[in-house]
Design a protein around this motif. Structure first.
Motif, short mmCIF file in Angstrom:
data_model
loop_
_atom_site.label_atom_id
_atom_site.label_comp_id
_atom_site.label_asym_id
_atom_site.label_seq_id
_atom_site.Cartn_x
_atom_site.Cartn_y
_atom_site.Cartn_z
N TYR A 168 23.24 -31.58 28.72
CA TYR A 168 24.06 -30.77 27.81
C TYR A 168 25.51 -31.24 27.87
O TYR A 168 26.01 -31.59 28.94
N ASN A 169 26.16 -31.24 26.73
CA ASN A 169 27.60 -31.57 26.68
C ASN A 169 27.93 -32.89 27.35
O ASN A 169 29.02 -33.04 27.92
N ILE A 219 26.05 -32.25 31.77
CA ILE A 219 25.28 -31.35 32.61
C ILE A 219 23.80 -31.72 32.54
O ILE A 219 23.13 -31.50 31.52
N VAL A 245 20.24 -31.03 33.02
CA VAL A 245 19.49 -29.78 33.15
C VAL A 245 18.00 -30.02 33.39
O VAL A 245 17.38 -29.38 34.23
N GLY A 292 12.04 -18.82 37.04
CA GLY A 292 13.09 -17.81 36.84
C GLY A 292 14.11 -18.20 35.80
O GLY A 292 14.00 -19.23 35.14
N ASN A 293 15.11 -17.35 35.69
CA ASN A 293 16.26 -17.57 34.82
C ASN A 293 16.91 -18.91 35.08
O ASN A 293 17.22 -19.23 36.22
N GLY A 294 17.11 -19.69 34.01
CA GLY A 294 17.86 -20.93 34.18
C GLY A 294 17.06 -22.08 34.76
O GLY A 294 17.62 -23.14 35.03
N ALA A 295 15.76 -21.91 34.93
CA ALA A 295 14.93 -22.98 35.50
C ALA A 295 14.81 -24.18 34.56
O ALA A 295 14.60 -25.30 35.00
N GLY A 296 14.92 -23.90 33.25
CA GLY A 296 14.82 -24.98 32.27
C GLY A 296 13.65 -24.83 31.30
O GLY A 296 13.33 -25.77 30.57
N LYS A 297 13.06 -23.66 31.26
CA LYS A 297 11.89 -23.44 30.40
C LYS A 297 12.27 -23.55 28.91
O LYS A 297 11.62 -24.26 28.14
N THR A 298 13.32 -22.83 28.54
CA THR A 298 13.75 -22.86 27.14
C THR A 298 14.17 -24.27 26.73
O THR A 298 13.82 -24.75 25.64
N THR A 299 14.89 -24.94 27.61
CA THR A 299 15.34 -26.30 27.32
C THR A 299 14.14 -27.22 27.08
O THR A 299 14.17 -28.07 26.19
N GLU A 321 22.68 -27.08 20.36
CA GLU A 321 23.17 -26.59 21.66
C GLU A 321 23.96 -27.68 22.38
O GLU A 321 24.24 -27.55 23.57
N GLU A 354 13.13 -17.45 21.68
CA GLU A 354 13.38 -16.31 22.54
C GLU A 354 14.27 -15.31 21.79
O GLU A 354 15.15 -15.69 21.04
N GLU A 376 9.26 -16.95 25.89
CA GLU A 376 9.43 -15.64 26.52
C GLU A 376 8.98 -14.47 25.63
O GLU A 376 9.77 -13.57 25.33
N GLN A 411 8.73 -15.69 32.11
CA GLN A 411 9.12 -15.25 33.46
C GLN A 411 8.06 -14.32 34.03
O GLN A 411 7.98 -14.13 35.24
P1 ATP Z 1 15.93 -18.29 30.59
O1 ATP Z 1 14.68 -17.59 30.91
O2 ATP Z 1 17.16 -17.60 31.08
O3 ATP Z 1 16.05 -18.75 29.18
P2 ATP Z 1 15.22 -20.96 31.20
O4 ATP Z 1 14.30 -21.31 32.31
O5 ATP Z 1 14.67 -20.96 29.85
O6 ATP Z 1 15.90 -19.58 31.51
P3 ATP Z 1 17.25 -22.69 30.19
O7 ATP Z 1 17.70 -21.71 29.16
O8 ATP Z 1 16.48 -23.85 29.73
O9 ATP Z 1 16.44 -21.96 31.34
O10 ATP Z 1 18.54 -23.19 30.98
C1 ATP Z 1 18.49 -24.18 31.99
C2 ATP Z 1 19.88 -24.51 32.47
O11 ATP Z 1 20.62 -25.12 31.42
C3 ATP Z 1 20.69 -23.31 32.91
O12 ATP Z 1 21.41 -23.67 34.06
C4 ATP Z 1 21.63 -23.06 31.76
O13 ATP Z 1 22.82 -22.49 32.20
C5 ATP Z 1 21.84 -24.45 31.20
N1 ATP Z 1 22.10 -24.44 29.75
C6 ATP Z 1 21.32 -23.90 28.80
N2 ATP Z 1 21.83 -24.09 27.57
C7 ATP Z 1 22.98 -24.76 27.74
C8 ATP Z 1 24.00 -25.26 26.86
N3 ATP Z 1 23.90 -25.11 25.55
N4 ATP Z 1 25.05 -25.90 27.42
C9 ATP Z 1 25.14 -26.06 28.75
N5 ATP Z 1 24.23 -25.63 29.64
C10 ATP Z 1 23.17 -24.98 29.15
#
Ligand code: ATP
Length: 247
Positions: free
Chosen positions: A16-17, A20, A22, A41-48, A60, A94, A171, A204
């Motif tokens: 990202y950006n 970062i 991820v 969990g939160n922030g694991a990277g599932k959505t990404t 994004e 989501e 989710e 989750q």
């Molecule tokens: P959630 O259930 O909260 O959605 P997740 O497992 O889906 O969690 P992601 O949303 O994929 O996790 O996020 C993974 C990591 O990437 C996190 O550390 C988040 O802060 C970071 N992240 C997500 N989107 C961006 C973005 N647009 N720019 C920078 N960092 C991002």
């Protein structure tokens, strides 16, 4: 026998950006006609991971910098989201994202934007209503005035209006009462079995997802740390200790 993969993700990295990192080399497969779950969990990277597959990272400021993604053996990481929809790969985001001021039926019809044949669209709408009878009774209601469960069903129903073979579901349990989550997962299972739609579900709620999925991948800090058949994961002591309480 394991079905051939419909979707294959090979060692993808996502940044990202520009800085970062991820996703740190994520590989997974979704078998044809199967349900696979990405857990963690939160922030694991599932959505990404889901957004990388459906090429929705650009908005994004994210990009896939390594690895490849294949749909039935063909590389797809350079296809636009609209092309992916035409190829049968649709994402349900989501947070549901129904258009608040449109009725349920108008929302569903927005999902058919890549299609032209009015008769086919009408037949598809009928089909969505047979799987989601609640949406039929609410068809003229503004989405804003429907329940969270109905909005989640609306979001899935809208994805089905593109006649997909692969649905990426982010989710689905979020913010819903347990019995509504169960109702949504039952419909997903029904669609999987009767319509042969393959689902890749980010969740989750490990317990619920593993009850419905064939296979599961557990993510932590941008990596898959464990994977296996859903029943094996459900009975695994580490999974029980660290994940089954979640969600
Ligand atoms: P959630 O259930 O909260 O959605 P997740 O497992 O889906 O969690 P992601 O949303 O994929 O996790 O996020 C993974 C990591 O990437 C996190 O550390 C988040 O802060 C970071 N992240 C997500 N989107 C961006 C973005 N647009 N720019 C920078 N960092 C991002």
């Amino acid at each position: 026998t394991t079905p051939a993969p419909v979707l294959t993700v090979n060692g993808i990295e996502v940044i990202y950006n520009h800085v970062i990192l991820v996703l740190k080399g994520v590989s997974l497969q979704l078998g044809e006609g199967q349900i696979a779950a990405i857990l963690g969990g939160n922030g694991a990277g599932k959505t990404t991971t889901l957004r990388a597959i459906s090429n929705l990272l650009k908005g994004e400021r994210g990009e896939v910098t390594k690895g490849s993604i294949e749909l039935r053996g063909e590389r797809i990481e350079n296809l636009t989201p609209a092309d992916l929809v035409k190829r049968g790969v649709v994402q349900v985001m989501e947070g549901r994202h129904c258009f608040a001021h449109l009725t349920i039926e108008e929302n569903l019809l927005t999902g058919a934007y890549t299609r032209k044949d009015k008769g086919e669209i009408a037949a598809n709408l009928d089909k969505v209503y047979t799987y989601f009878p609640r949406l039929k009774t609410r068809r003229t209601s503004q989405a804003a005035y429907t329940s969270g469960g109905e909005q989640q069903m609306c979001a899935i129903g809208r994805a089905l209006m593109a006649n997909p073979s692969v649905v990426l579901l982010d989710e689905p349990s979020m913010g819903l009462a347990p019995q509504i989550v169960e109702e949504v997962f039952e419909i997903v299972k029904d669609l999987n079995q009767k319509e042969k739609v393959s689902f890749l579900i980010a969740e989750q709620n490990t317990n619920m997802a593993l009850r419905y999925a064939n296979y599961g991948y557990i993510m932590e800090s941008g990596r898959i740390v464990m994977d296996g058949a859903a029943d094996d994961l459900r009975n695994n002591e580490d999974v029980k200790e660290f994940y089954l309480g979640m969600g």
